[in-house]
Design an enzyme around this catalytic site. Structure first.
Site, PDB file in Angstrom:
ATOM      1  N   ASP A   1      50.842  32.657  84.877  1.00  0.00           N
ATOM      2  CA  ASP A   1      49.351  32.601  84.739  1.00  0.00           C
ATOM      3  C   ASP A   1      48.145  33.775  84.360  1.00  0.00           C
ATOM      4  O   ASP A   1      48.848  34.879  85.143  1.00  0.00           O
ATOM      5  CB  ASP A   1      49.488  31.196  85.563  1.00  0.00           C
ATOM      6  CG  ASP A   1      48.441  30.002  85.134  1.00  0.00           C
ATOM      7  OD1 ASP A   1      47.751  30.460  84.166  1.00  0.00           O
ATOM      8  OD2 ASP A   1      48.406  29.447  85.967  1.00  0.00           O
TER       9      ASP A   1
ATOM     10  N   ASN B   1      52.038  22.358  76.827  1.00  0.00           N
ATOM     11  CA  ASN B   1      50.947  23.147  76.066  1.00  0.00           C
ATOM     12  C   ASN B   1      50.194  23.076  74.307  1.00  0.00           C
ATOM     13  O   ASN B   1      50.198  23.765  73.782  1.00  0.00           O
ATOM     14  CB  ASN B   1      52.093  25.033  75.968  1.00  0.00           C
ATOM     15  CG  ASN B   1      51.819  25.817  77.207  1.00  0.00           C
ATOM     16  OD1 ASN B   1      52.021  26.204  77.912  1.00  0.00           O
ATOM     17  ND2 ASN B   1      50.727  24.982  78.411  1.00  0.00           N
TER      18      ASN B   1
HETATM   19  C1  FPP Z   1      49.551  30.868  80.992  1.00  0.00           C
HETATM   20  O1  FPP Z   1      48.012  31.854  80.536  1.00  0.00           O
HETATM   21  C2  FPP Z   1      50.762  31.385  80.157  1.00  0.00           C
HETATM   22  C3  FPP Z   1      50.778  31.080  79.140  1.00  0.00           C
HETATM   23  C4  FPP Z   1      50.644  29.124  78.661  1.00  0.00           C
HETATM   24  C5  FPP Z   1      52.683  31.112  78.250  1.00  0.00           C
HETATM   25  C6  FPP Z   1      52.990  32.104  78.540  1.00  0.00           C
HETATM   26  C7  FPP Z   1      53.398  33.397  77.525  1.00  0.00           C
HETATM   27  C8  FPP Z   1      53.360  34.582  77.787  1.00  0.00           C
HETATM   28  C9  FPP Z   1      53.312  35.189  79.228  1.00  0.00           C
HETATM   29  C10 FPP Z   1      52.959  34.980  76.301  1.00  0.00           C
HETATM   30  C11 FPP Z   1      54.082  35.277  75.975  1.00  0.00           C
HETATM   31  C12 FPP Z   1      55.705  34.920  76.059  1.00  0.00           C
HETATM   32  C13 FPP Z   1      57.165  34.840  75.899  1.00  0.00           C
HETATM   33  C14 FPP Z   1      57.551  33.960  76.988  1.00  0.00           C
HETATM   34  C15 FPP Z   1      56.715  35.425  75.189  1.00  0.00           C
HETATM   35  P1  FPP Z   1      46.972  30.740  80.421  1.00  0.00           P
HETATM   36  O2  FPP Z   1      47.115  30.778  78.877  1.00  0.00           O
HETATM   37  O3  FPP Z   1      47.339  29.463  80.993  1.00  0.00           O
HETATM   38  O4  FPP Z   1      46.170  32.015  81.044  1.00  0.00           O
HETATM   39  P2  FPP Z   1      44.679  31.363  81.618  1.00  0.00           P
HETATM   40  O5  FPP Z   1      45.477  29.941  83.108  1.00  0.00           O
HETATM   41  O6  FPP Z   1      44.493  32.879  82.405  1.00  0.00           O
HETATM   42  O7  FPP Z   1      43.594  30.288  80.933  1.00  0.00           O
END
Ligand code: FPP
Length: 216
Positions: A8, A56
């Site tokens: 996250d 997502n």
């Molecule tokens: C949360 O950050 C993360 C995700 C929605 C997906 C995880 C994706 C990655 C770590 C990038 C690539 C990963 C792979 C496996 C290729 P968020 O957008 O919810 O962050 P925020 O809560 O700060 O908005």
């Protein structure tokens, strides 16, 4: 040892630097690659990461496209993964499910990564893509009943997407969110939880060791 990570805070990492959210995801993928390098030097047989959830898909289209591209990149890191003796797996809604939306180019990248790392004997890296734990449990119960079996804990465990995945020992959630997620709900029963304020792009070896210290 099975470590599972809810990665996250990519958006917040980027926001603090005045960068677009997509840059945070890019750095998140880079950090995952870095963390895999560290994880293979620790006593970790299984590392499972939440890459993209069934929920997502409702994010802005450009962000979804960007995250899909990063999965394509991750599943394409075959030289690196082979050098590290890491085997790749995927957990998620089956591609032929009527609700599944995984594009063909991601399906191909996943299949190829699984096939081209199948000979590796080190850590198993499982990427959850189009994954939701509730959907997994619904699917498992349906399959149990479809096989004419009683719905028992053992029967459900055998009908999960990856029945061979062992129970999670430590669940990591970054970025200060003190809550569970729709991630590995069955497999995480009894897991220790490492919550940290660190955003995912900054989650490093020292953080991993702090998580491991909960169970060793
Ligand atoms: C949360 O950050 C993360 C995700 C929605 C997906 C995880 C994706 C990655 C770590 C990038 C690539 C990963 C792979 C496996 C290729 P968020 O957008 O919810 O962050 P925020 O809560 O700060 O908005």
């Amino acid at each position: 040892m099975h470590v599972a990570c809810i990665m996250d805070g990519n958006g917040r990492w980027a926001g603090r630097r005045g960068l677009p959210r997509t840059d945070g995801h890019t750095e998140g993928e880079e950090n995952l690659a870095r963390l895999v390098r560290v994880a293979v030097t620790r006593d970790i047989g299984w590392l499972t990461v939440f890459g993209f959830s069934t929920e997502n898909w409702v994010r802005p289209r450009a962000e979804v496209r960007h995250i899909l591209g990063l999965h394509h990149r991750l599943f394409g890191r075959l030289d690196e993964l082979n050098e590290l003796n890491v085997r790749v797996q995927w957990i998620g809604r089956p591609f032929d499910d009527p609700q599944a939306r995984t594009p063909k180019y991601i399906q191909r990248a996943i299949r190829r990564a699984i096939a081209d790392t199948a000979q590796n004997t080190g850590m198993l890296l499982t990427v959850a893509f189009d994954y939701g734990a509730r959907q997994e449990l619904i699917d498992a119960v349906r399959r149990v009943r479809g096989d004419g079996l009683d719905v028992t804990p053992a029967a459900i465990a055998e009908h999960l997407y990856l029945p061979e995945l062992p129970p999670v020992d430590v669940l990591v959630r970054t970025s200060g969110e003190l809550r569970v997620s729709n991630f590995l709900l069955w497999q995480s029963a009894g897991a220790a939880i490492h919550f940290t304020d660190t955003t995912w792009p900054d989650f490093d070896g020292a953080e991993l060791d702090a998580a491991l210290a909960l169970v060793t």
